[in-house]
Design a protein around this motif. Structure first.
Motif, mmCIF file in Angstrom:
data_model
loop_
_atom_site.group_PDB
_atom_site.id
_atom_site.type_symbol
_atom_site.label_atom_id
_atom_site.label_comp_id
_atom_site.label_asym_id
_atom_site.label_seq_id
_atom_site.Cartn_x
_atom_site.Cartn_y
_atom_site.Cartn_z
ATOM 1 N N LYS A 59 78.597 -8.025 44.301
ATOM 2 C CA LYS A 59 79.197 -8.017 42.964
ATOM 3 C C LYS A 59 78.504 -6.988 42.080
ATOM 4 O O LYS A 59 79.152 -6.254 41.326
ATOM 5 C CB LYS A 59 79.107 -9.405 42.328
ATOM 6 C CG LYS A 59 80.075 -10.414 42.920
ATOM 7 C CD LYS A 59 79.875 -11.803 42.348
ATOM 8 C CE LYS A 59 80.441 -11.878 40.956
ATOM 9 N NZ LYS A 59 80.483 -13.274 40.451
ATOM 10 N N PHE A 60 77.188 -6.936 42.182
ATOM 11 C CA PHE A 60 76.433 -5.954 41.411
ATOM 12 C C PHE A 60 76.842 -4.534 41.791
ATOM 13 O O PHE A 60 77.077 -3.687 40.929
ATOM 14 C CB PHE A 60 74.927 -6.156 41.601
ATOM 15 C CG PHE A 60 74.102 -5.103 40.930
ATOM 16 C CD1 PHE A 60 74.006 -5.039 39.555
ATOM 17 C CD2 PHE A 60 73.433 -4.142 41.677
ATOM 18 C CE1 PHE A 60 73.261 -4.051 38.926
ATOM 19 C CE2 PHE A 60 72.684 -3.160 41.066
ATOM 20 C CZ PHE A 60 72.596 -3.113 39.686
ATOM 21 N N ALA A 61 76.933 -4.278 43.086
ATOM 22 C CA ALA A 61 77.335 -2.942 43.556
ATOM 23 C C ALA A 61 78.700 -2.566 43.001
ATOM 24 O O ALA A 61 78.881 -1.459 42.479
ATOM 25 C CB ALA A 61 77.352 -2.908 45.091
ATOM 26 N N ASP A 62 79.656 -3.479 43.094
ATOM 27 C CA ASP A 62 81.005 -3.195 42.577
ATOM 28 C C ASP A 62 80.979 -2.916 41.080
ATOM 29 O O ASP A 62 81.566 -1.944 40.613
ATOM 30 C CB ASP A 62 81.948 -4.373 42.857
ATOM 31 C CG ASP A 62 82.327 -4.495 44.317
ATOM 32 O OD1 ASP A 62 82.131 -3.522 45.083
ATOM 33 O OD2 ASP A 62 82.823 -5.578 44.702
ATOM 34 N N GLY A 63 80.307 -3.767 40.336
ATOM 35 C CA GLY A 63 80.276 -3.620 38.885
ATOM 36 C C GLY A 63 79.537 -2.385 38.415
ATOM 37 O O GLY A 63 79.881 -1.787 37.398
ATOM 38 N N ALA A 64 78.516 -1.993 39.160
ATOM 39 C CA ALA A 64 77.698 -0.842 38.768
ATOM 40 C C ALA A 64 78.225 0.472 39.334
ATOM 41 O O ALA A 64 77.714 1.536 39.016
ATOM 42 C CB ALA A 64 76.255 -1.052 39.222
ATOM 43 N N GLY A 65 79.239 0.396 40.201
ATOM 44 C CA GLY A 65 79.771 1.616 40.802
ATOM 45 C C GLY A 65 78.850 2.198 41.853
ATOM 46 O O GLY A 65 78.787 3.422 42.025
ATOM 47 N N LEU A 66 78.128 1.337 42.561
ATOM 48 C CA LEU A 66 77.202 1.767 43.602
ATOM 49 C C LEU A 66 77.724 1.322 44.963
ATOM 50 O O LEU A 66 78.590 0.459 45.048
ATOM 51 C CB LEU A 66 75.821 1.134 43.367
ATOM 52 C CG LEU A 66 75.155 1.451 42.041
ATOM 53 C CD1 LEU A 66 73.950 0.549 41.832
ATOM 54 C CD2 LEU A 66 74.751 2.914 41.989
ATOM 55 N N THR A 67 77.149 1.885 46.003
ATOM 56 C CA THR A 67 77.516 1.421 47.333
ATOM 57 C C THR A 67 76.719 0.157 47.642
ATOM 58 O O THR A 67 75.632 -0.060 47.102
ATOM 59 C CB THR A 67 77.211 2.477 48.417
ATOM 60 O OG1 THR A 67 75.784 2.628 48.517
ATOM 61 C CG2 THR A 67 77.888 3.810 48.114
ATOM 62 N N VAL A 68 77.263 -0.660 48.520
ATOM 63 C CA VAL A 68 76.564 -1.864 48.959
ATOM 64 C C VAL A 68 75.241 -1.475 49.604
ATOM 65 O O VAL A 68 74.211 -2.119 49.369
ATOM 66 C CB VAL A 68 77.454 -2.684 49.922
ATOM 67 C CG1 VAL A 68 76.673 -3.811 50.572
ATOM 68 C CG2 VAL A 68 78.660 -3.243 49.175
ATOM 69 N N ALA A 69 75.239 -0.404 50.365
ATOM 70 C CA ALA A 69 74.011 0.035 51.036
ATOM 71 C C ALA A 69 72.914 0.357 50.025
ATOM 72 O O ALA A 69 71.750 -0.019 50.233
ATOM 73 C CB ALA A 69 74.296 1.245 51.925
ATOM 74 N N GLU A 70 73.247 1.041 48.928
ATOM 75 C CA GLU A 70 72.248 1.368 47.910
ATOM 76 C C GLU A 70 71.611 0.103 47.340
ATOM 77 O O GLU A 70 70.389 0.020 47.197
ATOM 78 C CB GLU A 70 72.891 2.133 46.749
ATOM 79 C CG GLU A 70 73.248 3.561 47.039
ATOM 80 C CD GLU A 70 73.997 4.200 45.891
ATOM 81 O OE1 GLU A 70 73.537 5.280 45.453
ATOM 82 O OE2 GLU A 70 75.009 3.641 45.426
#
Length: 119
Positions: A59-70
């Motif tokens: 959820k954090f990755a999606d909301g922040a515009g980051l990849t899940v891997a990051e």
């Protein structure tokens, strides 16, 4: 682009700085409570004994515009392998074909494998 992030707290700081967001904005965009993000940001990642859950990290990755891997890497978690839709459908089809007892065995096996990945 992520060059190097030592931990989740640093990643949150970077996202807020680069996007000029408050913690409340990041919480709203990711669907994670402000208090949870604050605890991650302050270095208290103990949401549960093993740190942030994979679901919250996604959820954090999606909301922040980051990849899940990051995000998983910054959280010190095993980076999940990508799974295409067809593979996921096949796994689900096989799982549905099993008896309840066999599903429990598969679930226990998968949990054990996930625990091993976290070590």
């Amino acid at each position: 682009m992520l060059l190097h992030v030592d931990d989740l707290a640093e990643l949150i700081e970077r996202v807020m700085r680069e996007k000029d967001w408050t913690l409340s904005t990041l919480a709203r965009r990711s669907g994670i409570s402000t208090s949870t993000l604050h605890s991650w940001k302050s270095g208290d990642r103990a949401t549960g004994s093993r740190g942030p859950s994979p679901a919250l990290l996604r959820k954090f990755a999606d909301g922040a515009g980051l990849t899940v891997a990051e995000v998983f890497e910054a959280a010190g978690r095993h980076v999940p392998a990508a799974m295409d839709d067809e593979t996921e459908r096949r796994f689900l089809h096989m799982l549905r074909a099993l008896s309840d007892d066999d599903r429990k065995v598969v679930e226990a096996t998968m949990q054990a494998m996930a625990e091993r990945q976290r070590s």
